[in-house]
Design a protein around this motif. Structure first.
Motif, mmCIF file in Angstrom:
data_model
loop_
_atom_site.group_PDB
_atom_site.id
_atom_site.type_symbol
_atom_site.label_atom_id
_atom_site.label_comp_id
_atom_site.label_asym_id
_atom_site.label_seq_id
_atom_site.Cartn_x
_atom_site.Cartn_y
_atom_site.Cartn_z
ATOM 1 N N ARG A 128 -4.080 -1.579 10.216
ATOM 2 C CA ARG A 128 -2.727 -1.696 10.717
ATOM 3 C C ARG A 128 -2.089 -2.888 10.030
ATOM 4 O O ARG A 128 -2.716 -3.902 9.830
ATOM 5 N N ALA A 129 -0.858 -2.736 9.693
ATOM 6 C CA ALA A 129 -0.240 -3.775 8.885
ATOM 7 C C ALA A 129 0.142 -4.990 9.698
ATOM 8 O O ALA A 129 0.465 -4.912 10.859
ATOM 9 N N PRO A 169 3.961 -0.005 8.250
ATOM 10 C CA PRO A 169 3.308 0.230 6.953
ATOM 11 C C PRO A 169 1.812 -0.075 7.075
ATOM 12 O O PRO A 169 1.430 -1.092 7.641
ATOM 13 N N ILE A 170 0.988 0.811 6.571
ATOM 14 C CA ILE A 170 -0.461 0.645 6.721
ATOM 15 C C ILE A 170 -1.049 0.109 5.425
ATOM 16 O O ILE A 170 -0.832 0.685 4.368
ATOM 17 N N PRO A 171 -1.790 -0.987 5.494
ATOM 18 C CA PRO A 171 -2.353 -1.539 4.260
ATOM 19 C C PRO A 171 -3.555 -0.737 3.789
ATOM 20 O O PRO A 171 -4.655 -1.255 3.675
ATOM 21 N N ASP A 172 -3.332 0.515 3.534
ATOM 22 C CA ASP A 172 -4.391 1.376 3.035
ATOM 23 C C ASP A 172 -3.705 2.440 2.190
ATOM 24 O O ASP A 172 -3.037 3.328 2.717
ATOM 25 N N PRO A 173 -3.875 2.343 0.860
ATOM 26 C CA PRO A 173 -3.140 3.272 -0.006
ATOM 27 C C PRO A 173 -3.511 4.723 0.266
ATOM 28 O O PRO A 173 -2.732 5.628 -0.059
ATOM 29 N N GLY A 178 -9.033 2.991 10.666
ATOM 30 C CA GLY A 178 -7.689 2.807 10.111
ATOM 31 C C GLY A 178 -7.218 1.389 10.311
ATOM 32 O O GLY A 178 -7.540 0.740 11.288
ATOM 33 N N ALA A 223 0.825 -1.204 0.000
ATOM 34 C CA ALA A 223 0.000 0.000 0.000
ATOM 35 C C ALA A 223 0.861 1.256 0.000
ATOM 36 O O ALA A 223 0.505 2.269 -0.580
ATOM 37 N N GLU A 224 2.021 1.188 0.650
ATOM 38 C CA GLU A 224 2.860 2.371 0.746
ATOM 39 C C GLU A 224 3.706 2.602 -0.498
ATOM 40 O O GLU A 224 4.150 3.713 -0.748
#
Lengths: 347, 383, 301
Positions: B377-378, B275-279, B375, A229-230
């Motif tokens: 969380r990875a 790292p957050i799994p949300d673009p 939100g 995603a990043e």
């Protein structure tokens, strides 16, 4: 699979078509990479995601033909890079591509760096292998590159051996080796998996900056959807040797088409799942010799019906740059019929 | 399905009443070098002055990056590594005072599950024999009764009982981890140290094992010390979280409090680095300069001060070791610059300080919470 | 770009998920060389056990000195006869019994001693371990043949038992070192820690969990040691301090023949050939064992 446009301007930098890897084992032949087609466009980051054993790392190794026997790339596979068929190149021509036009970064910097040479010498070595430059000039470029990848006191660090550097530093040296000749494509196989999360954050920022500043493309192989995603603009998800879904990153996370992608996203613990039972994908990834002949995910899929067990789904085009290897693309109404998958086993 | 969470009032009460585990001033120093005739050349202080309680039925998570001493702490508690100093009390018994025989008997009540499912099973032993071993050692069951127990345990962790005669290499990583859990459960312990039990597993399998651990805790009333670096899993499972950095606990708080109001600047940086799994998630994060220092030569004062981004960081941080003290209800942290603190501004100035404490919580530390409040969380699929 | 990564990262899983593997013996016998070596060794063993019962002549039996001494190989005496008219075949078979028995017994003794010592050192604390291993180093520092010569020349007539004891007692140092290294490597493994966490005692840990691991390399060393000891025993017997005449061993038959190499080469040739064959078979078998045991430790993905 739709054929890509052929005009030079829009032609992808790297195009894999129908890549198959066979491995002959004592118990028969397996095909751990089975018909993978992928495009990496100029300046883009494509993430290749999947769990262990899905064939993602093997796919990356086919690009530079780094596979070793008994693994073999099958006839009929095609890997075109900058208009050249890599699979047709002889060893000499291939060496000119390796490291210069396409560079690789590996997961384990400790094993991928040579312990008997200094960091600087290993960066300089790549320069000298591809360009006629003096030892001194190569070392100067190496030190400059070490500075670019954020290594403090690069002149001092250049004289140090890998074991004298921390994990994060070693991965920066790997990155310097990869970037020193300004490759058009960077293939990064789990580049930050071995690192701690704060060091990973530094490295991801650095990778993104380097890739943007140089206009390079990147094929990022990872299992970490957070990293995807990043970093990525587009994502290809692999399962059991095949690409099962391909989509722009936003669309993939917002509304995954393939049940496997959906399962992966749901299985992640996150703020919203606190103290609730996590969604799981039942069963376990089957080994290559036991891959089902029709849909390879059918046994673990909560939507599977008769058709999934008899007919292998093609990689359907779902529009907007999305594709999924799933019959649901043709029969979206079936999505309403969620039930317990056939595989009630455990991993 | 929700897990049985003791409500906070009861939680706090039982904590005060009688914690199952009390760790006080635990120190572990490993000598470097040395042999039969030579003296050690120095020492690595892996664990420094670590104290905490674990209440019955709770899950205390111990998080931190590699080399922070979390694994050593877990092993010191089980006395698999002999602590240099400090005490570990289990259910009122000082483990350090037990002789080898009494300690072996005590091991029935406290167990360990490992990170690496490939290394934690003897490759030359069937999984049935591995699970049976604990039963035999503690004379809990013999012969046919032991076989029946082994089968029941396999069933309980979701494996087929008839697999007891198979060897570890015949199983996948997730299945081996289930065997490791069954082996620990065989002796019916009250307390289990889970040392990164899911970090070597793929995400789909990881979710299965997390659910299993949660179910077992509920069914058997287990108490967990959960050692992890993956904060997504920690937030999902833990009742309270202790953050370690360079051998010290720098923050100890109830899970929700830690994730929504991290106090220690290191914790803030750690949370922002995931790292957050949300673009669509914001990209800004607190980037720490450099690498963690070597445990062989830790910095003076606050061990985090050379990398600390706190706006009020000053010379006092380099000379005073900050105490782990209350910063909110049940929320402890070790930072001179995050008020309240018992180290007065005057004392800090006397130690060379130039800034007064001022609370700082950068938005980036909470970026994973997002504006929507959902939100994500990875979590890695595997490591 | 320098790459030194194993390129088959993903594929190793395959082996892991594969169906149940073949058993140890099946794997061992899969290699044709090993099958051949094992077959030859078994045949020789059978021969030295059974042939004495059916052979027409006894090994000490002196036939007619005038007509039958130094007879070249013929139907009545397939390996010929020696200077005192004894049937060489009968002597080689009887000598094989002694040579093989002495070798097997002393290797067994050395393996047991070495394994016990190595396990003790490997599981002990740093000091005891260092002490035990320095003793082993000292043992390895003394030339084995010299030590044997001294020990065996002390009594007037060294018995077979003494020979076995001496060979065994001087042959375990290498085994001890090997086992100790293996135990040290294993004792940090998570599964050893898991056993300790379960409350397993040190002795039980050594017997139940570690022994099966160290047996594999010990077996390989033993097979190699077998060949060594046969040669060593032959050498000692040749020097006159090993197996004492009139009892035959391959070593002293060869010695009997060395003076007559020109006139009657068959006397030394037959036991020499047997010796070479057995040693060769032991080496091949050791290699096969090593491969079969290595395959047992499947790679982790």
């Amino acid at each position: 699979m739709t054929a890509p446009p052929t005009s030079a301007a829009t032609a992808p930098l790297l195009a894999l078509r129908d890549v198959r890897v066979r491995i002959r084992t004592a118990r028969g032949t397996i095909t751990p990479v089975d018909g993978v087609s992928l495009d990496v466009h100029r300046g883009e980051v494509l993430a290749l995601v999947g769990e262990s054993g899905c064939g993602k790392s093997l796919t990356a190794l086919t690009i530079l033909r780094l596979l070793e026997p008994p693994a073999r790339i099958e006839a009929g596979s095609s890997i075109r890079f900058e208009g050249t068929e890599l699979l047709a190149l002889d060893e000499r021509a291939l060496r000119a591509v390796r490291g210069r036009r396409i560079a690789m970064v590996f997961q384990e910097p400790m094993t991928a760096l040579n312990p008997v040479h200094t960091a600087g010498a290993q960066v300089a070595e790549v320069v000298r292998a591809h360009e006629r430059v003096s030892r001194r000039e190569a070392m100067d470029r190496a030190v400059a590159m070490l500075a670019t990848v954020g290594i403090p006191d690069p002149a001092v660090r250049a004289t140090q051996y890998p074991h004298e550097l921390s994990g994060g530093m070693r991965q920066r040296v790997m990155l310097a080796i990869a970037l020193v000749l300004d490759p058009a494509l960077l293939v990064a196989d789990e580049p930050t998996t071995a690192l701690d999360v704060t060091i990973q954050a530094q490295l991801l920022d650095l990778l993104r900056e380097a890739q943007r500043a140089r206009g390079a493309s990147m094929l990022l192989i990872t299992h970490d959807l957070g990293v995807v995603a990043e970093m990525a603009q587009r994502v290809a998800v692999m399962y059991a040797g095949q690409v099962v879904e391909e989509a722009p990153v936003g669309a993939l996370f917002a509304a995954p088409l393939h049940p496997y992608t959906e399962g992966l996203l749901a299985a992640m613990p996150r703020a919203g799942t606190v103290r609730r039972e996590l969604a799981t994908i039942p069963g376990t990834v089957p080994p290559p010799e036991a891959w089902p002949t029709a849909c390879r995910f059918a046994d673990r899929c909560p939507y599977a019906w008769q058709r999934c067990r008899t007919e292998a789904p093609p990689l359907h085009d779902a529009g907007d740059g999305r594709r999924a290897r799933c019959h649901l693309v043709e029969e979206p109404a079936r999505r309403a019929d969620r039930h317990a998958p056939a595989a009630a086993g455990t991993a | 399905m929700s897990l049985p969470v003791p409500d906070t009032a009861r939680d706090a009460a039982s904590l005060r009443a009688a914690p199952l585990l009390e760790v006080r001033n635990l120190v572990k120093r490993f000598p470097i070098g040395g042999g039969l005739l030579s003296r050690p050349r120095g020492a690595v202080q892996a664990v420094t002055d670590v104290s905490f309680d674990v209440a019955r039925g709770e899950t205390l998570a111990l998080v931190g990056e590699s080399g922070c001493g979390k694994t050593t702490t877990g092993r010191c508690i089980l006395r698999l590594v002999e602590p240099t100093s400090g005490t570990v009390c289990f259910d009122g018994t000082d483990l350090g005072a037990l002789d080898a025989r009494a300690m072996r008997a005590m091991r029935r009540r406290m167990q360990l599950v490992f990170q690496d499912p490939y290394a934690s099973l003897n490759p030359r032993m069937t999984i049935g024999a591995a699970i049976r071993e604990g039963l035999v050692v503690h004379r809990l069951a013999e012969g046919a009764a032991a076989d029946a127990r082994v089968r029941a345990l396999l069933d309980e962790v979701g494996l087929r009982p008839e697999w007891a005669s198979r060897y570890p290499h015949e199983f996948s990583g997730g299945q081996r981890q289930r065997v490791g859990i069954a082996r620990a459960l065989a002796v019916e312990p009250e307390f289990i140290v889970l040392d990164e039990p899911v970090s070597a597993l793929d995400v789909s399998v990881q979710a299965q094992v997390i659910n299993l651990l949660a179910r077992l805790q509920r069914d058997r009333g287990l108490t967990y010390l959960f050692i992890a670096h993956d904060l997504g899993v920690v937030e999902h499972l833990a009742t309270r979280v202790a953050v370690m950095y360079l051998g010290r606990i720098v923050e100890l708080a109830p899970t929700a409090s830690l994730f929504t109001r991290p106090v220690m600047p290191y914790t803030q940086a750690l949370l922002s680095a995931i790292p957050i799994p949300d673009p669509a998630a914001p990209r800004d994060r607190i980037v720490l300069a450099g690498d963690p220092p070597s445990p062989a030569s830790p910095p003076s004062g606050c061990v985090f001060h050379p990398r600390c981004p706190h706006p009020a960081r000053d010379a006092a941080c380099a000379s005073i070791v900050p105490p782990l003290e209350a910063k909110g209800t049940g929320h402890e942290a070790a930072c001179l610059k995050q008020p309240p603190t018992a180290v007065t501004p005057a004392a800090q100035r006397a130690a060379g300080g130039s800034h007064d404490p001022v609370f700082s919580l950068p938005a980036a530390a909470l970026r994973s919470r997002g504006a929507s409040g959902t939100g994500t969380r990875a979590a890695g699929l595997s490591t | 770009m320098t790459t030194s990564v194993t390129p088959l990262g993903d594929v190793r899983v395959v082996a892991l998920e594969a169906p149940r593997p073949r058993s140890g013996p099946a794997r061992l016998l899969a290699a044709p060389g090993t099958r051949l070596a094992l077959g030859a060794l078994l045949t020789i063993a059978m021969c030295v056990l059974v042939l004495p019962l059916v052979l027409p002549h006894a090994p000490h039996e002196q036939l007619d000195l005038a007509t039958r001494a130094l007879a070249s190989p013929r139907a009545a005496h397939p390996f010929g006869t020696d200077a005192v008219a004894r049937d060489v075949l009968a002597r080689v078979v009887a000598g094989g019994r002694v040579s093989l028995a002495v070798a097997a017994a002393s290797v067994l003794l050395a393996s047991a001693l070495g394994t016990a010592w190595g396990l003790a050192a490997g599981l002990a604390g740093a000091r005891i371990d260092a002490l035990l291993m320095r003793l082993v180093d000292a043992g390895l520092a003394v030339p084995r043949v010299l030590l044997l010569l001294v020990v065996l020349s002390l009594p007037r007539e060294p018995s077979l038992v003494l020979l076995v004891l001496a060979l065994g007692a001087t042959g375990w140092f290498g085994v001890a070192r090997l086992v100790r290294t293996e135990v040290r490597r294993l004792r940090d493994a998570d599964w050893v820690l898991a056993a300790r966490a379960l409350g397993t005692s040190r002795r039980r840990l050594a017997w139940r969990q570690l022994l099966p691991h160290v047996l594999a390399p010990v077996l390989v060393t033993a097979a190699l040691g077998m060949g060594n000891v046969i040669v060593l025993e032959a050498g000692l017997s040749w020097l006159g301090v090993g197996v004492q005449p009139p009892r035959a061993s391959w070593g002293n038959i060869i010695r009997d023949g060395t003076d007559l190499l020109q006139a009657a080469p068959w006397i030394s040739l037959a036991p020499g050939a047997c010796l070479v064959l057995v040693v060769l078979c032991c080496t091949v078998l050791a290699d096969g064992l090593r491969d079969a045991l290595a395959a047992r430790e499947l790679p982790r993905p």
